[in-house]
Design a protein around this motif. Structure first.
Motif, mmCIF file in Angstrom:
data_model
loop_
_atom_site.group_PDB
_atom_site.id
_atom_site.type_symbol
_atom_site.label_atom_id
_atom_site.label_comp_id
_atom_site.label_asym_id
_atom_site.label_seq_id
_atom_site.Cartn_x
_atom_site.Cartn_y
_atom_site.Cartn_z
ATOM 1 N N ASN A 166 0.868 -1.174 0.000
ATOM 2 C CA ASN A 166 0.000 0.000 0.000
ATOM 3 C C ASN A 166 0.910 1.231 0.000
ATOM 4 O OD1 ASN A 166 -1.428 2.268 1.033
ATOM 5 N ND2 ASN A 166 -2.944 0.917 1.962
ATOM 6 N N ILE A 186 0.533 4.275 0.596
ATOM 7 C CA ILE A 186 0.439 5.218 1.734
ATOM 8 C C ILE A 186 1.163 4.645 2.951
ATOM 9 C CG2 ILE A 186 -1.073 6.540 3.241
ATOM 10 C CD1 ILE A 186 -3.258 6.373 1.163
ATOM 11 N N ASN A 187 0.942 3.352 3.230
ATOM 12 C CA ASN A 187 1.666 2.742 4.354
ATOM 13 C C ASN A 187 3.181 2.807 4.117
ATOM 14 O OD1 ASN A 187 -1.109 1.496 4.428
ATOM 15 N ND2 ASN A 187 -0.297 0.592 6.283
ATOM 16 N N SER A 237 4.500 6.332 4.533
ATOM 17 C CA SER A 237 4.562 6.655 5.965
ATOM 18 C C SER A 237 5.809 6.045 6.598
ATOM 19 C CB SER A 237 3.322 6.121 6.691
ATOM 20 O OG SER A 237 2.155 6.740 6.189
ATOM 21 N N ILE A 246 0.995 16.099 2.510
ATOM 22 C CA ILE A 246 0.926 14.669 2.186
ATOM 23 C C ILE A 246 -0.469 14.379 1.658
ATOM 24 C CG2 ILE A 246 0.137 13.907 4.489
ATOM 25 C CD1 ILE A 246 2.148 11.533 4.179
ATOM 26 N N GLY A 290 -3.015 11.136 -0.544
ATOM 27 C CA GLY A 290 -3.149 9.877 -1.259
ATOM 28 C C GLY A 290 -4.426 9.174 -0.848
ATOM 29 N N TYR A 294 -8.390 7.891 -0.578
ATOM 30 C CA TYR A 294 -9.695 8.531 -0.436
ATOM 31 C C TYR A 294 -9.663 9.532 0.717
ATOM 32 C CZ TYR A 294 -14.659 9.232 0.232
ATOM 33 O OH TYR A 294 -15.896 9.801 0.348
ATOM 34 N N VAL A 297 -10.279 1.447 -0.228
ATOM 35 C CA VAL A 297 -9.457 1.449 -1.425
ATOM 36 C C VAL A 297 -7.980 1.384 -1.034
ATOM 37 C CG1 VAL A 297 -9.250 3.977 -1.535
ATOM 38 C CG2 VAL A 297 -9.185 2.662 -3.645
ATOM 39 N N TYR A 324 -12.986 0.165 10.617
ATOM 40 C CA TYR A 324 -12.561 1.338 9.827
ATOM 41 C C TYR A 324 -12.564 2.567 10.737
ATOM 42 C CZ TYR A 324 -12.167 3.878 5.303
ATOM 43 O OH TYR A 324 -11.748 4.613 4.223
ATOM 44 N N GLU A 368 -11.206 6.671 11.308
ATOM 45 C CA GLU A 368 -10.570 7.884 10.809
ATOM 46 C C GLU A 368 -9.802 8.521 11.962
ATOM 47 O OE1 GLU A 368 -13.093 9.932 8.151
ATOM 48 O OE2 GLU A 368 -12.081 11.865 8.409
ATOM 49 N N SER A 417 2.860 9.952 10.260
ATOM 50 C CA SER A 417 3.621 8.962 9.482
ATOM 51 C C SER A 417 4.310 7.971 10.407
ATOM 52 C CB SER A 417 4.667 9.656 8.604
ATOM 53 O OG SER A 417 4.051 10.498 7.667
ATOM 54 N N ILE A 439 1.659 5.653 11.974
ATOM 55 C CA ILE A 439 1.202 4.654 10.997
ATOM 56 C C ILE A 439 2.288 3.605 10.773
ATOM 57 C CG2 ILE A 439 0.673 4.302 8.546
ATOM 58 C CD1 ILE A 439 -0.804 7.030 8.647
ATOM 59 N N LEU A 471 -3.999 -4.385 7.828
ATOM 60 C CA LEU A 471 -4.171 -2.979 8.209
ATOM 61 C C LEU A 471 -3.704 -2.126 7.033
ATOM 62 C CD1 LEU A 471 -3.489 -1.201 11.522
ATOM 63 C CD2 LEU A 471 -2.637 -0.214 9.391
ATOM 64 N N ASP A 472 -4.618 -1.359 6.460
ATOM 65 C CA ASP A 472 -4.283 -0.515 5.312
ATOM 66 C C ASP A 472 -4.749 0.914 5.542
ATOM 67 O OD1 ASP A 472 -2.991 -1.685 2.922
ATOM 68 O OD2 ASP A 472 -4.577 -3.198 3.123
ATOM 69 N N VAL A 473 -3.911 1.861 5.148
ATOM 70 C CA VAL A 473 -4.351 3.255 5.138
ATOM 71 C C VAL A 473 -5.082 3.477 3.816
ATOM 72 C CG1 VAL A 473 -3.685 5.663 5.339
ATOM 73 C CG2 VAL A 473 -2.370 3.909 6.526
ATOM 74 N N ASN A 474 -6.342 3.865 3.886
ATOM 75 C CA ASN A 474 -7.147 4.061 2.676
ATOM 76 C C ASN A 474 -7.105 5.494 2.176
ATOM 77 O OD1 ASN A 474 -9.014 1.943 4.548
ATOM 78 N ND2 ASN A 474 -8.410 1.285 2.511
ATOM 79 N N GLY A 475 -6.652 6.401 3.043
ATOM 80 C CA GLY A 475 -6.522 7.788 2.625
ATOM 81 C C GLY A 475 -5.701 8.548 3.643
ATOM 82 N N ILE A 476 -4.952 9.543 3.173
ATOM 83 C CA ILE A 476 -4.146 10.380 4.072
ATOM 84 C C ILE A 476 -4.111 11.781 3.509
ATOM 85 C CG2 ILE A 476 -1.908 9.940 2.941
ATOM 86 C CD1 ILE A 476 -0.716 9.675 5.811
ATOM 87 N N TRP A 477 -4.149 12.781 4.370
ATOM 88 C CA TRP A 477 -4.047 14.156 3.883
ATOM 89 C C TRP A 477 -3.651 15.115 4.995
ATOM 90 C CZ3 TRP A 477 -8.400 11.662 5.191
ATOM 91 C CH2 TRP A 477 -9.398 12.324 5.918
ATOM 92 N N GLY A 478 -2.970 16.191 4.574
ATOM 93 C CA GLY A 478 -2.552 17.213 5.526
ATOM 94 C C GLY A 478 -1.602 18.178 4.854
ATOM 95 N N LYS A 536 -7.449 7.776 7.008
ATOM 96 C CA LYS A 536 -8.512 6.776 7.124
ATOM 97 C C LYS A 536 -7.812 5.426 7.116
ATOM 98 C CE LYS A 536 -11.770 9.676 4.564
ATOM 99 N NZ LYS A 536 -13.038 9.862 5.283
ATOM 100 N N SER A 586 -8.146 1.220 7.721
ATOM 101 C CA SER A 586 -9.080 0.106 7.882
ATOM 102 C C SER A 586 -8.348 -1.199 8.108
ATOM 103 C CB SER A 586 -10.006 -0.007 6.673
ATOM 104 O OG SER A 586 -9.298 -0.484 5.561
#
Lengths: 327, 327
Positions: free
Chosen positions: A89, A91-92, A95, A170, A172, A174, A182, B66, B68, B95, B98, B165-172, B190, B192
């Motif tokens: 993934n 994003i992982n 990170s 940063i 990526g 949803y 996703v 899931y 956030e 980061s 995670i 364990l997956d990050v489905n979205g990241i922002w900042g 996010k 999940s």
């Protein structure tokens, strides 16, 4: 106030509007206008003072290296149920890569990053530590329970004489409302390093890009895209420029200003020195609390008027000092 | 094709459009319509087959937790020059947090996370490993140089019988074009987790939230906001429902279908079992390459028509099996 009907010296103005986007056109402009721009000293008011009752002059700036990174995992966004756990993934992974750039003492782990860092003596650090600073007020103003930085250095040292690495953005996957399961194909970050005297932005940018490629696992592809950087800068405190600025401030504030190193970067300062062979005096009047580069950025009327009073006095004292040196 | 003018059994349809957003209204609907919805078996076609020449029936689904998360550093965005190195940057911290959620063997580090995971015997794993799978084709289809997952498990195991364990979205921070030297006040992600039989989504969500708070340094504040989850599911392969599905597929595909565990989640399946006390048969016809939840999602005509042929046969065989059992 002094009589400003006549100027004691010639003044040339240079106004440029590209500073926040890397001043791309400036170097060419300087090269082709060296004669027109020839001068004894450069005055820049893009800095601040410690407090309205503690005048100060900035004598050092950090440089900047800024790189955008892109991490690509699978060639398309994937369903996290069907693929989760089996593919990288991005994003992982991004990170993990970002996390690994600083160790448990918050030191940057890029090989060679500290090689050229100017080391200050304990005496110089003790001198710096005399500048007024209240950690509790600092934490209260930012509403933080604790500061965070390189082990072995004070807060004021961490944001002035030490280099840093910060993720400025940063993104990526949803990022809308609610949940979407996703696995993104790509993740991105903007990463910048503040540099201190001795460090060369081009060299540091290369070290970063090489290292970032090296630490990427085989399961992803990594792209690095450098943005514009800037050289660190130090100015002397024993020349006419600094002395004139100090005398001018002492007269308007009723107090001798403190010389301070700032953590910010003004790339044109190093460029001026390189192209025009002239040092800049950083005589600014803003405050930390002006929230520059933040929402609700502002500038106090007190500071605005103090600038109007102080700058003509700089012209006056600089001219007097220069004349007395010339004889 | 069989004559479909008459149905061998009664069929009730339940159509719901909330599955991708957590099916919030469904539980209440089931509770208040138990009688109307009473049935012998539930047929759901929200799964896929291994390949157009390898029919398969899904006998297990992963559950979902899931959450956030929001990490807050300073109370406002800061200039990265003036503050960089001295305050916690919420993106760097997020980061690091995670990154720490998975160890060097890509195992989830949340205490208690694996406690209730159903362990498959070596025999069961050997049976699973017989399902056709080509790692080189898998990598080629996703354009990746390597897969990535929990040490000690195969790719097919990683995405079916193991939790993730997956990050489905990241922002900042700043995510626009070019460079902006800002330290963001907040960073978000996010995250999940796909769960396997034995794991309870509510328990895992609580373990995650507690752990995420525990690993936050004092220099930031952390908020966790759970979204809707779902229970994992396993269905038997020795009852009438499975047998009827298998016979129907064998007739239309000319091959006995393979039972497979899917990595995805269909939360309504566990809800049906809980509220209606009826197992679901997961008889779907899609392909992995349909790119579900991805750009250019599609569905083949071959698969569409195979479904039309197979489902009436399921009704037929299920009715026959039930009648023969009843006598």
């Amino acid at each position: 106030m002094m009589n400003t009907e006549t100027l004691p010296c010639n003044v040339k103005f240079m106004i440029e509007g590209e500073e926040e986007v890397g001043s791309e056109s400036l170097e060419g402009f300087l090269k082709s206008n060296r004669k027109k721009l020839a001068c004894d000293v450069i005055l820049i008011s893009d800095t601040g003072i410690l407090a309205n009752d503690i005048p100060s002059i900035t004598t050092g700036l950090r440089g900047l290296s800024y790189v955008e990174v892109e991490v690509t995992g699978p060639n398309r966004d994937l369903h996290s149920g069907l693929y989760g756990g089996a593919v990288a993934n991005p994003i992982n992974i991004l990170s993990k890569m970002i996390a690994s750039l600083q160790d448990e003492n918050n030191r940057v782990t890029i090989p060679g990053f500290y090689d050229d860092v100017e080391t200050l003596s304990m005496e110089e650090r003790a001198e710096m530590a005399k500048a007024p600073f209240n950690l509790e007020d600092y934490k209260k103003a930012l509403e933080i329970s604790d500061v965070h930085g390189e082990e072995g250095y004070s807060t004021m040292e961490r944001n002035s004489i030490r280099p840093t690495l910060d993720v400025n953005g940063i993104w990526g996957g949803y990022t809308g409302e609610g949940a979407k399961t996703v696995i993104a194909s790509k993740a991105f970050a903007k990463i910048s390093m503040r540099l201190v005297p001795g460090q060369d932005p081009d060299k540091i940018t290369k070290l970063f890009c090489d290292h970032f490629q090296n630490i990427a696992p085989k399961s992803v592809k990594v792209k690095t895209m450098p943005h514009h950087g800037g050289m660190p800068y130090v100015s002397p405190t024993n020349d006419n420029g600094y002395k004139a600025a100090s005398m001018a401030m002492e007269q308007t504030y009723g107090k001798k200003p403190v010389p301070v190193r700032s953590g910010g970067s003004i790339p044109i300062v190093a460029l001026f020195e390189q192209e025009l062979k002239v040092k800049s005096i950083l005589l600014g009047f803003g405050l930390d609390s002006d929230a520059i580069h933040s929402p609700n950025e502002h500038y106090g009327l007190f500071n605005y008027f103090k600038g109007i009073e102080t700058i003509p006095l700089f012209y006056k004292y600089y001219t007097e000092l220069k004349k007395s040196n010339d004889f």
